[in-house]
Design an enzyme around this catalytic site. Structure first.
Site, PDB file in Angstrom:
ATOM      1  CB  CYS A 120       1.382  -5.148  13.119  1.00 48.48           C
ATOM      2  SG  CYS A 120       0.307  -5.862  11.902  1.00 48.48           S
ATOM      3  CB  CYS A 173      -1.564  -3.653  11.741  1.00 46.75           C
ATOM      4  SG  CYS A 173      -1.610  -5.332  12.477  1.00 46.75           S
TER       5      CYS A 173
END
Length: 116
Positions: free
Chosen positions: A36, A39
């Site tokens: 991600c 993230c």
């Protein structure tokens, strides 16, 4: 897992004890994954939030790929997703990376005392 400095990791095995059983102190849970990109952007923001709100809030991370039970239980479909728990119940869901100022504003709104 992308790890935010100063932020503990929880798992399916200890989620109930470390998040749901917490009383009196809200817990912000970030659902994250190695793949991600947002993230990665959020990791330093979470570290800063954990440090700045240490007196009022516990911040933890959970690896979505390694902990499918918790992901399924809360219907998490996107990364990063943050759930704010108060007394074992989710009270706010925040999806996507945020700048620190905006995340703090959203958390402060959710943590504000309820007035009649």
């Amino acid at each position: 897992m992308i790890h935010a400095k100063g932020v503990a990791e929880v798992t399916d095995a200890d989620f109930e004890a470390r998040v749901l059983a917490e009383r009196g102190r809200p817990v912000l849970v970030e659902f994250t994954a190695d793949w991600c990109g947002p993230c990665r952007q959020l990791a330093p923001v979470l570290s800063a939030v954990a440090a700045e709100r240490a007196d009022r809030l516990t911040v933890v991370q959970i690896d979505a790929d390694s902990n499918p039970g918790t992901v399924t239980r809360y219907g998490v479909l996107s990364m990063p997703t943050m759930l704010l728990f108060r007394d074992g119940e989710p009270v706010r869901q925040i999806v996507g990376a945020r700048p620190k100022r905006r995340l703090l504003q959203e958390l402060d709104e959710a943590l504000a005392p309820v007035t009649a």
